[in-house]
Design a protein around this motif. Structure first.
Motif, mmCIF file in Angstrom:
data_model
loop_
_atom_site.group_PDB
_atom_site.id
_atom_site.type_symbol
_atom_site.label_atom_id
_atom_site.label_comp_id
_atom_site.label_asym_id
_atom_site.label_seq_id
_atom_site.Cartn_x
_atom_site.Cartn_y
_atom_site.Cartn_z
ATOM 1 N N GLY A 156 0.795 -1.226 0.000
ATOM 2 C CA GLY A 156 0.000 0.000 0.000
ATOM 3 C C GLY A 156 0.830 1.281 0.000
ATOM 4 O O GLY A 156 2.070 1.251 0.106
ATOM 5 N N PRO A 157 0.154 2.447 -0.109
ATOM 6 C CA PRO A 157 0.859 3.720 -0.306
ATOM 7 C C PRO A 157 1.585 4.259 0.924
ATOM 8 O O PRO A 157 2.465 5.101 0.787
ATOM 9 N N GLU A 158 1.239 3.776 2.118
ATOM 10 C CA GLU A 158 1.873 4.323 3.321
ATOM 11 C C GLU A 158 3.376 4.010 3.343
ATOM 12 O O GLU A 158 3.835 3.033 2.778
ATOM 13 N N ASN A 159 4.108 4.838 4.072
ATOM 14 C CA ASN A 159 5.567 4.679 4.124
ATOM 15 C C ASN A 159 5.992 3.340 4.723
ATOM 16 O O ASN A 159 7.056 2.813 4.393
ATOM 17 N N TRP A 160 5.175 2.805 5.648
ATOM 18 C CA TRP A 160 5.607 1.630 6.417
ATOM 19 C C TRP A 160 5.331 0.299 5.706
ATOM 20 O O TRP A 160 5.750 -0.752 6.210
ATOM 21 N N THR A 161 4.654 0.304 4.586
ATOM 22 C CA THR A 161 4.298 -0.980 3.976
ATOM 23 C C THR A 161 5.552 -1.741 3.546
ATOM 24 O O THR A 161 6.589 -1.163 3.246
ATOM 25 N N LEU A 162 5.433 -3.056 3.499
ATOM 26 C CA LEU A 162 6.598 -3.937 3.602
ATOM 27 C C LEU A 162 7.381 -4.147 2.309
ATOM 28 O O LEU A 162 8.606 -4.212 2.328
ATOM 29 N N TYR A 163 6.676 -4.323 1.178
ATOM 30 C CA TYR A 163 7.367 -4.835 -0.005
ATOM 31 C C TYR A 163 7.146 -3.979 -1.246
ATOM 32 O O TYR A 163 7.214 -4.472 -2.366
ATOM 33 N N LYS A 164 6.894 -2.685 -1.032
ATOM 34 C CA LYS A 164 6.709 -1.785 -2.166
ATOM 35 C C LYS A 164 7.885 -1.903 -3.130
ATOM 36 O O LYS A 164 9.041 -1.874 -2.720
#
Length: 437
Positions: free
Chosen positions: A262-270
């Motif tokens: 997802g777009p949030e900074n904390w998402t894991l596998y962008k």
């Protein structure tokens, strides 16, 4: 690894598909040549890469290796497999092999030397052995096994000679079969130091050589980074892909995808390209695990629309069934010739849509509409937006949301779509709307 990031994988378990006997009977049969009859079908599914599960000499199922340097006699000769790989490459398909490096079978040549010579064997340090103990096999010594399965002897990967033996084998596979990458069996058991050495070796051996690791739980970034695997198996989303439909709760898969990409900074596998799948040689066939077969199309729709590299397991593209409770053989059956039906053609259209869309291969992920029975998510990159719309319900559904534009074209059907007045999702449907802006 551009080719892998844009790939569609077709997975084959050769000992199963080719009808090999359960145990290695020592009789050479040219069964692997059966794959030659599958090449046109594999291309028709839209796949561009074939992943072979173990092909090398083994005691039983391929994960109990006897010799990394030769094809299992139940499948044929090294030359037979070279012919198969050459034909796949000539058809424009890449080839990945299953690298089983954590453990070997009791029939592995170096282990047999230790059985014979005990502490006088020059290979005793290739394994983790205690000559003061024993196992149920009564070898006169204890050895570490994979997860307590003593038919699988754990290798000492801290021993440079073992690592060198494996790397020499991989080099031979590239030279003989021109392979393009490896699936790393139980990559979650391989140490960061071993993976770093393997990644360095892979970088040198062939341009764009890919390492894709088998991982189950935990933070996949432990095994997928610049010093380890390029990609890993996305078992977290595998579970959500079928159970979301069985419980009619698409929030599960929607939240898993948002947590990972997802777009949030904390998402894991962008920005990472994990291997996505609905089934494989270790789990129940998707047509058997779904309680409603009408969910096959929407499940494949999410698979090909979500971030990741989609994989199709042989036979599942025409809805083959197989239950885990019936044993491994039920999941890895012999199939004389491939079949095709409406599901196969649908998967081929999804594969073509994905291949032709930069957004579906590389785009960001954002949930737009999420209900128990419907989900619409956005894949977006520079200059292209695609909305993936899925309806798991047996009734039509009209979605109202801000599309950010008025018109789109469905990449699956080629039909135009007008967002004015709401967007109707037919029962059990999948749509990939490429937005006009």
């Amino acid at each position: 690894m551009k080719w892998f990031n844009e790939a569609v994988i077709y997975q084959i378990y050769p000992l199963g598909l080719c009808g090999a006997p359960e145990y290695n009977d020592g009789v050479q049969e040219h069964r692997i040549l059966r794959v030659l009859d599958w090449i046109d079908h594999i291309k028709e599914t839209g796949a561009d890469t074939v992943l072979f599960n173990p092909v090398f000499d083994s005691d039983k199922h391929g994960y109990d290796t006897r010799d990394y340097r030769h094809i299992d006699c139940r499948l044929g000769t090294d030359e037979d497999f070279r012919q198969v790989c050459a034909a796949l490459h000539a058809a424009g398909l890449r080839v990945m092999l299953d690298g089983v490096f954590n453990h070997v079978g009791r029939g592995f040549w170096a282990f047999k030397d230790v059985q014979e010579k005990k502490w006088d064997s020059p290979y005793k340090d290739w394994f983790r052995i205690d000559f003061g103990g024993n196992t149920g096999y009564n070898d006169g010594f204890w050895y570490e096994a994979w997860e307590g399965h003593y038919e699988l002897v754990k290798l000492n990967l801290d021993n440079p000679a073992v690592v060198q033996h494996q790397f020499d084998a991989i080099r031979a596979w590239v030279e003989q079969f021109d392979i393009d990458g490896l699936r790393l069996d139980v990559a979650y058991c391989l140490s960061p130091d071993y993976l770093r050495q393997l990644r360095d070796f892979a970088n040198r051996i062939k341009p764009d050589f890919v390492l894709m690791g088998e991982t189950l739980h935990g933070d996949y970034n432990r095994w997928m980074n610049d010093n380890a695997c390029h990609s890993v198996t996305n078992y977290e989303c595998y579970k959500g892909l079928w159970s979301s439909f069985n419980s009619m709760n698409l929030f599960e898969i929607g939240h898993s995808l948002a947590r990972q990409f997802g777009p949030e900074n904390w998402t894991l596998y962008k920005g990472k390209h994990l291997l996505s799948f609905l089934d494989n040689h270790d789990v129940e066939r998707i047509a058997s695990i779904l309680t409603n077969r009408d969910h096959l199309r929407p499940a494949y729709g999410i698979l090909f629309g979500m971030p990741g590299v989609p994989a199709v397991y042989y036979g599942s593209e025409w809805g083959m069934e197989g239950k885990k409770s019936q044993g491994d053989a039920a999941l890895r059956p012999a199939v004389e010739r491939p079949e095709s039906n409406e599901l196969t053609a649908f998967i081929a259209r999804l594969a073509a849509a994905r291949r032709g869309s930069k957004a579906l291969c590389y785009g960001s992920y954002r949930n737009v509409v999420l209900t128990n029975r419907q989900m619409i998510f956005e894949r977006a990159c520079d200059g292209e937006r695609v909305l993936v719309a899925v309806n798991a319900d047996g009734a039509a559904y009209t979605a109202h949301f801000d599309a950010g534009c008025g018109m789109a074209v469905d990449l699956v059907t080629g039909e135009n779509h007008d967002f004015g007045g709401g967007s109707e999702l037919p029962p059990y449907s999948v749509q990939y709307w490429k937005m006009e802006r």
